[in-house]
Every structure is written in structure tokens, then in C-alpha cells.
Design a protein around this motif. Structure first.
Motif, mmCIF file in Angstrom:
data_model
loop_
_atom_site.group_PDB
_atom_site.id
_atom_site.type_symbol
_atom_site.label_atom_id
_atom_site.label_comp_id
_atom_site.label_asym_id
_atom_site.label_seq_id
_atom_site.Cartn_x
_atom_site.Cartn_y
_atom_site.Cartn_z
ATOM 1 N N PRO A 283 29.179 15.307 -28.673
ATOM 2 C CA PRO A 283 28.957 16.700 -28.270
ATOM 3 C C PRO A 283 29.872 17.102 -27.105
ATOM 4 O O PRO A 283 30.331 18.244 -27.028
ATOM 5 N N ARG A 284 30.141 16.163 -26.231
ATOM 6 C CA ARG A 284 30.999 16.456 -25.087
ATOM 7 C C ARG A 284 32.403 16.828 -25.551
ATOM 8 O O ARG A 284 33.034 17.726 -25.002
ATOM 9 N N TRP A 285 32.910 16.124 -26.585
ATOM 10 C CA TRP A 285 34.223 16.468 -27.136
ATOM 11 C C TRP A 285 34.178 17.827 -27.821
ATOM 12 O O TRP A 285 35.108 18.633 -27.677
ATOM 13 N N LEU A 286 33.096 18.112 -28.550
ATOM 14 C CA LEU A 286 32.969 19.401 -29.239
ATOM 15 C C LEU A 286 32.983 20.559 -28.243
ATOM 16 O O LEU A 286 33.583 21.608 -28.494
ATOM 17 N N ILE A 287 32.343 20.358 -27.099
ATOM 18 C CA ILE A 287 32.334 21.403 -26.066
ATOM 19 C C ILE A 287 33.747 21.631 -25.541
ATOM 20 O O ILE A 287 34.175 22.767 -25.321
ATOM 21 N N SER A 288 34.506 20.538 -25.358
ATOM 22 C CA SER A 288 35.882 20.681 -24.870
ATOM 23 C C SER A 288 36.760 21.399 -25.887
ATOM 24 O O SER A 288 37.798 21.952 -25.535
ATOM 25 N N GLN A 289 36.317 21.415 -27.160
ATOM 26 C CA GLN A 289 37.050 22.122 -28.217
ATOM 27 C C GLN A 289 36.488 23.521 -28.466
ATOM 28 O O GLN A 289 36.835 24.175 -29.449
ATOM 29 N N GLU A 321 33.749 23.525 -19.766
ATOM 30 C CA GLU A 321 33.707 22.074 -19.902
ATOM 31 C C GLU A 321 35.091 21.450 -19.974
ATOM 32 O O GLU A 321 35.267 20.281 -19.747
ATOM 33 N N GLY A 322 36.097 22.192 -20.316
ATOM 34 C CA GLY A 322 37.427 21.613 -20.446
ATOM 35 C C GLY A 322 38.499 22.608 -20.090
ATOM 36 O O GLY A 322 38.309 23.805 -20.162
ATOM 37 N N ASP A 323 39.685 22.108 -19.718
ATOM 38 C CA ASP A 323 40.799 22.970 -19.367
ATOM 39 C C ASP A 323 41.387 23.631 -20.599
ATOM 40 O O ASP A 323 41.777 24.775 -20.576
ATOM 41 N N SER A 324 41.489 22.896 -21.698
ATOM 42 C CA SER A 324 42.072 23.409 -22.920
ATOM 43 C C SER A 324 41.601 22.559 -24.061
ATOM 44 O O SER A 324 41.199 21.419 -23.880
ATOM 45 N N PRO A 325 41.617 23.096 -25.287
ATOM 46 C CA PRO A 325 41.153 22.319 -26.412
ATOM 47 C C PRO A 325 42.117 21.223 -26.832
ATOM 48 O O PRO A 325 41.778 20.400 -27.647
ATOM 49 N N SER A 326 43.335 21.216 -26.319
ATOM 50 C CA SER A 326 44.340 20.233 -26.723
ATOM 51 C C SER A 326 44.712 19.335 -25.551
ATOM 52 O O SER A 326 44.929 19.799 -24.442
ATOM 53 N N ALA A 327 44.781 18.036 -25.834
ATOM 54 C CA ALA A 327 45.179 17.070 -24.809
ATOM 55 C C ALA A 327 46.688 16.882 -24.841
ATOM 56 O O ALA A 327 47.312 16.952 -25.894
ATOM 57 N N SER A 328 47.278 16.657 -23.664
ATOM 58 C CA SER A 328 48.727 16.465 -23.575
ATOM 59 C C SER A 328 49.022 15.280 -22.669
ATOM 60 O O SER A 328 48.329 15.044 -21.676
ATOM 61 N N LEU A 329 50.075 14.536 -23.009
ATOM 62 C CA LEU A 329 50.489 13.415 -22.166
ATOM 63 C C LEU A 329 50.835 13.877 -20.754
ATOM 64 O O LEU A 329 50.611 13.151 -19.782
ATOM 65 N N LEU A 330 51.370 15.078 -20.639
ATOM 66 C CA LEU A 330 51.756 15.607 -19.325
ATOM 67 C C LEU A 330 50.545 15.771 -18.412
ATOM 68 O O LEU A 330 50.681 15.737 -17.188
ATOM 69 N N PRO A 453 39.172 13.535 -17.052
ATOM 70 C CA PRO A 453 38.312 14.618 -17.558
ATOM 71 C C PRO A 453 38.110 14.529 -19.071
ATOM 72 O O PRO A 453 38.879 13.882 -19.783
ATOM 73 N N THR A 454 37.073 15.222 -19.553
ATOM 74 C CA THR A 454 36.630 15.095 -20.943
ATOM 75 C C THR A 454 37.732 15.362 -21.967
ATOM 76 O O THR A 454 37.943 14.573 -22.881
ATOM 77 N N PHE A 455 38.453 16.469 -21.815
ATOM 78 C CA PHE A 455 39.364 16.881 -22.879
ATOM 79 C C PHE A 455 40.547 15.932 -23.054
ATOM 80 O O PHE A 455 41.206 15.941 -24.096
ATOM 81 N N VAL A 456 40.804 15.088 -22.044
ATOM 82 C CA VAL A 456 41.920 14.152 -22.137
ATOM 83 C C VAL A 456 41.460 12.701 -21.950
ATOM 84 O O VAL A 456 42.272 11.800 -21.822
ATOM 85 N N ARG A 457 40.149 12.490 -21.983
ATOM 86 C CA ARG A 457 39.610 11.156 -21.669
ATOM 87 C C ARG A 457 40.057 10.106 -22.691
ATOM 88 O O ARG A 457 40.529 9.031 -22.330
ATOM 89 N N ASN A 458 39.907 10.397 -23.971
ATOM 90 C CA ASN A 458 40.273 9.407 -24.986
ATOM 91 C C ASN A 458 41.775 9.128 -24.942
ATOM 92 O O ASN A 458 42.216 7.982 -25.025
ATOM 93 N N LEU A 459 42.567 10.185 -24.772
ATOM 94 C CA LEU A 459 44.019 10.004 -24.682
ATOM 95 C C LEU A 459 44.371 9.215 -23.422
ATOM 96 O O LEU A 459 45.233 8.332 -23.449
#
Length: 555
Positions: A283-289, A321-330, A453-459
């Protein structure tokens, strides 16, 4: 507006639902042990020497022992001050053109020239069929044994990036399913691969899939439990890897063919395919999306299974819950704190892999009983989990993390200079080093998840752990090639890098009792997050107080 942590408090931070998911996902760590360190048995290199068909025939006719025929075949060489029979050279004699009697004592071969092995090798180790004996990966081809382990870590490296991005882009659940489909296919193909080149290619693909599924499972677990249970869940999840380490020598003892052992290691992944229907999306990932409706649906299902009910004032989730729905290496290096954390965590992943993997593989070359030695060293890992659980709530994360690195480094350095005559003392010190690096390996994973943070945690976890894979690529060559010069030389390298890693850990912030960060601002301005937590706690306390007062007034 409610956050997911508020929802989790209402739905249950570690209720029946989370316990069920935790129990089935923990099983994933057990076969991962066979994948990661199975080389100790699958790639076992027994005592070996040059083979000559004529000498083998004469040995069978005369009833010679292996030692008798070996004396005829190979010269004595000086190895670290000890005279022993060569593994890679033989006397340059044409035994087909030489009259051999059954009395081998009459032959004096001390002045006969030597040459490299021309007719393959003989192995003084009955019962176990490793890929080393199947493909004769000794002497000039011994480096191909290192490649077997290194290529797995190449797969880990690519899989960390690929599945890290895939899980943050498309979800944890679908990533887990794709990983297990690939695990079953590549694991089965590896067991029947016809030649060593194909084995290396498939082994790389196997590592690609296994690492992605393991990391995705770990992140999912930390995202569906409350802050008070994150560290316990993370440590116990990894402790099942240690359970796998205890089972592995027993499996290897009874299954002596490396190909059938590969089948046994792969078989559990067939079961794990069914998990897709038993685990929810995070659910935490879904919120970030920005998919709050689906997140609410899953959270309500979790609450129902936990026999809880969400309050009406928690039905609407905040969109912050998140800065953006997409994670970036930057995102991992754009801001100062994120950049510092990323560099320190990367080095600690590298160190953990080099030292941990190196110490395990060293068991296979020290000359003892490989099954008993592996079992004893595996038992040492269990106190690590309990030491972590005992210290991190009382002391925090940073000091135990740094201390474990330093203890591991000191133990490696001391072990290198303890003479072999003090066998038990040397074993005890080496076990302390194994304990320390196990603590480090278990802590780096959950500290990593707590710092992003959540939106980039897995990456973030996946990218940092790529240095673990780089360490895994380096470790076999570092161990086996340096050990050929001096058996204890790798321990000195392990000790130095572990000391450096421990010092760098002290530059990280303490994450004890801090909720998982949701945005990069939570990382760059941690005091703001702490103030929000305090404010939330005060608000909840006031609401409870008002409710109690209203109840008394009504009565």
C-alpha cells in the motif's frame, strides 16, 4: 489528512495478516543460501594429481595404493615451507615404453625432468561429483571455479538494477512473480547444462532472477509493518538465510552430485510461484504512485484480517506520501545527505559481501571436514540476529553496526597471525569474525531501507546492494588467488576493509524510532520529520483526552 503510518496504526502494525506474509516470505531466504554459497560443495576441489593411463593400469594389476602410483607420477614441491606432491606437474616419463614391475620402491625419479599434466587428473576424494571434477577445472583452469561464483554476482548486479527499477515502476508483487518464474526456468536449465560455458551463462541469469526476488520481498515486508517491528522483521527474514546455511551441508552430504544438488536448490521456487495469490501489493508503494483508492482497499483487507476496523477520519489519505510517482537514479545523489548515505552504504555493502563470502568460501580450502566446518560456522550466525535485536532498541542502529564491522576486521587480522598449532584458538577467533560480519550484513539491509524515502526505497536498496554484488565478483578471485600465495593473506585484506567500513558507519544518522521517510525533504531536513511525529503524538493524546472527558460528562 491521514498518512499511511496512521492507517497502519489502525489496521494493525504487525497483526495476523503481516505475520502470515512474513512467515511465507521468510522461506524465500533458505534456498537463497544454496544459491549464494553452494559453491563450497558444488565446486569442491579435492586433492588431485596428474593422471597417466599406463600407471593406472599397472596400479590395478599390482594392487597399488593411490599413494604408490602418485609417487611414480608427480614430484614433491615446496608449498609454504612444506614438501608435498605437486598437483599440476608430472615426471616426464613415457610409461608405455617403460618396463614397470610391481615393486615401485626400486625406481629413483628425483633427477627426472617434469612437465605439466598431459592425460588429465586423478582425484583423491570418493563420492562427491563437483563441476570441478566433471570438467577438470584445476591447475591452469582453476580460475574458472572463481568465475562460477563471480558470474553469479554479475547476475546479482544486473538483477539489482533491473528489479529495483521494475519494482518501483510496476510494483513489488508483479516483480516477485517474474523473479520466481525466471528462477524455476534458469535453475532447471543450470542442472542439465551440457558444458561449462553454458553453465556460466545460465548461472548469471539465475543470479539475475534470485537477487531481484529476494530484495523485492525484503522491501515489501518492511513497508507493510509498523516502525516498531521493522528491525525484527528484517533481521529474522535474513536469519532464515542462516537456517539455509545449516541445511545446506546436510543436503550436500546426502546429495553428492552437484547437478542433483542444483535441482534441490531450485525446487522451492516452484512453490514460491503460488505466493502471487497470497501476498498483497505494498500500500505504501501504491500511495507513492497516487493510487490511493487501491491502497485503501488493500489496507482495509489487512485490517479485516487483523480483526481491526479503520476509523472514519482515516478514510482519506494525504497525497504527500511521495515526491513523484517515478524513481530516478539521480534522486540518490542529487542532494547532500542522500549522496553521503548512498556512498557510505555502497561501501558497506561491498565490504560485507567480500568479507562474508570470503570467510564462507575459506571453509572449503582450509583442509578440514568441509561438512562439519561449514555447519559450525553456520551455527555462529544465529547469535548475530539475537545480538542485533538486543542492542538496536537499547543503543540504536549506528553503534552496533559500526562495532560489528570493527570486531570482524580485528578478528580477521588476529586470525591471520595465529599459528595452525593453536587450532581451537584460531577457530574461535575466526568464528567471532564470522559473527561480526554476519551482524554487519544483516544490519546494512534494514538500515538501507530506513534511510531512503518510499518512492525510491526499492531502487535505493537495489542500487546500493550492487556494490555487494561487485564485492561478490571480487571475493572468489581475492580469496583463491591470494590464498595460493599465502593462505592467510586474504584475511588481512578482509580486516582492513572492515575497519574502514566501521568508521564510515559513524557518519550515518541514527534511525532508531524514526518513521520511514516518505520524501527527500524528510532526509535532508530530518528534524522537521521528528517535529511532525511529536506533533502527531500530541494530537492523538489530546484527542484521547477529549474523548475520555466527553465520556465522563455523558455519564
Amino acid at each position: 489528512m491521514a498518512t499511511f503510518d496512521d492507517l497502519l496504526e489502525e489496521a494493525g502494525t504487525f497483526g495476523r495478516c503481516q505475520k502470515r506474509i512474513f512467515a511465507i516470505l521468510c522461506l524465500l531466504s533458505m534456498p537463497f543460501s544454496g544459491v549464494y554459497v553452494g559453491i563450497v560443495f558444488q565446486g569442491f576441489t579435492p586433492d588431485h594429481w596428474c593422471r597417466d593411463s599406463a600407471v593406472v593400469e599397472r596400479r590395478q594389476a599390482c594392487g597399488w595404493s593411490l599413494a604408490d602410483s602418485r609417487r611414480l607420477m608427480v614430484p614433491l614441491v615446496n608449498s609454504s615451507g612444506v614438501l608435498q606432491h605437486s598437483s599440476c606437474e608430472q615426471y616426464e616419463v613415457d610409461w608405455n615404453a617403460t618396463t614397470l614391475t610391481c615393486d615401485t620402491q626400486e625406481l629413483n625419479l628425483t633427477k627426472v625432468p617434469v612437465t605439466t599434466c598431459k592425460d588429465g587428473w586423478e582425484y583423491d576424494y570418493e563420492g562427491r561429483k563437483s563441476f570441478v571434477t566433471e570438467f577438470n577445472l584445476v591447475c591452469a583452469d582453476a580460475w574458472l571455479v572463481d568465475m562460477y561464483q563471480s558470474i553469479l554476482n554479475v547476475g546479482f548486479l544486473v538483477g539489482s538494477f533491473a528489479f529495483g527499477y521494475f519494482a518501483d515502476r510496476f510494483g513489488r508483487r508483479i516483480s516477485f512473480l517474474m523473479s520466481n518464474i525466471l528462477n524455476v526456468i534458469t535453475g532447471a536449465v543450470l542442472a542439465v547444462a551440457p558444458n561449462y560455458i553454458s553453465i556460466l551463462v545460465v548461472r548469471c541469469l539465475f543470479g539475475f532472477a534470485v537477487k531481484g526476488g529476494w530484495m523485492t520481498s525484503y522491501v515489501l515486508l518492511t513497508e507493510i509493518v509498523g516502525v516498531d517491528y521493522r528491525r525484527t522483521v528484517g533481521i529474522l527474514f535474513q536469519m532464515f538465510f542462516s537456517v539455509g546455511n545449516l541445511i545446506l551441508p546436510l543436503v550436500a552430504y546426502f546429495i553428492t552430485d552437484w547437478r542433483w544438488m542444483q535441482v534441490v536448490i531450485t525446487a522451492p521456487y516452484v512453490l514460491f510461484l503460488s505466493y502471487y495469490w497470497f501476498i498483497p501489493e505494498s500500500p505504501r508503494w501504491l500511495i507513492s504512485q497516487r493510487n490511493t483508492s487501491k491502497a485503501m482497499e488493500i489496507t482495509e483487507a489487512m485490517a479485516k484480517e487483523n480483526k481491526k476496523k479503520l476509523s472514519q477520519n482515516l478514510k482519506t489519505l494525504t497525497d504527500d506520501e511521495g515526491d513523484s510517482p517515478s524513481a530516478s537514479l539521480l534522486d540518490l545523489i542529487r542532494t547532500p545527505n542522500m549522496r553521503k548515505y548512498t556512498c557510505i552504504l555502497m561501501f558497506n555493502w561491498f565490504t560485507s559481501a567480500v568479507v562474508y563470502q570470503g570467510l564462507i568460501m575459506r571453509v572449503g580450502i582450509t583442509g578440514g571436514n568441509v561438512y562439519i566446518d561449514f555447519l559450525i560456522s553456520g551455527l555462529v550466525e544465529f547469535p548475530a540476529a539475537f545480538l542485533i535485536l538486543f542492542t538496536i532498541d537499547r543503543i540504536g542502529r549506528r553503534l552496533p553496526f559500526a562495532s560489528a564491522n570493527i570486531v570482524a576486521g580485528a578478528s580477521c587480522l588476529i586470525t591471520a597471525f595465529i599459528p595452525d598449532s593453536m587450532f581451537w584458538f584460531k577457530t574461535v577467533v575466526a568464528c567471532i569474525g564470522r559473527l561480526g560480519i554476519t551482524m554487519t550484513f544483516e544490519m546494512v539491509v534494514f538500515v538501507n531501507t530506513e534511510l531512503y524515502p518510499t518512492f525510491v526505497r526499492n531502487l535505493g536498496v537495489s542500487v546500493c546492494s550492487t556494490l555487494c554484488d561487485v564485492g561478490g565478483i571480487v571475493a572468489p578471485f581475492l580469496l583463491y588467488r591470494l590464498a595460493a600465495i599465502w593462505l592467510e593473506l586474504p584475511l588481512i585484506i578482509f580486516g582492513v576493509v572492515a575497519f574502514i567500513a566501521g568508521g564510515l558507519v559513524l557518519l550515518l544518522p541514527e534511525t532508531k524510532g524514526i518513521p520511514l521517510p516518505d520524501t527527500i525533504d524528510d532526509i535532508e531536513f530530518p528534524n522537521r520529520k521528528k517535529e511532525d511525529v511529536v506533533e502527531n503524538q500530541q494530537t492523538k493524546a489530546l484527542l484521547k483526552s477529549d474523548l475520555a472527558n466527553n465520556t465522563e460528562t455523558t455519564v
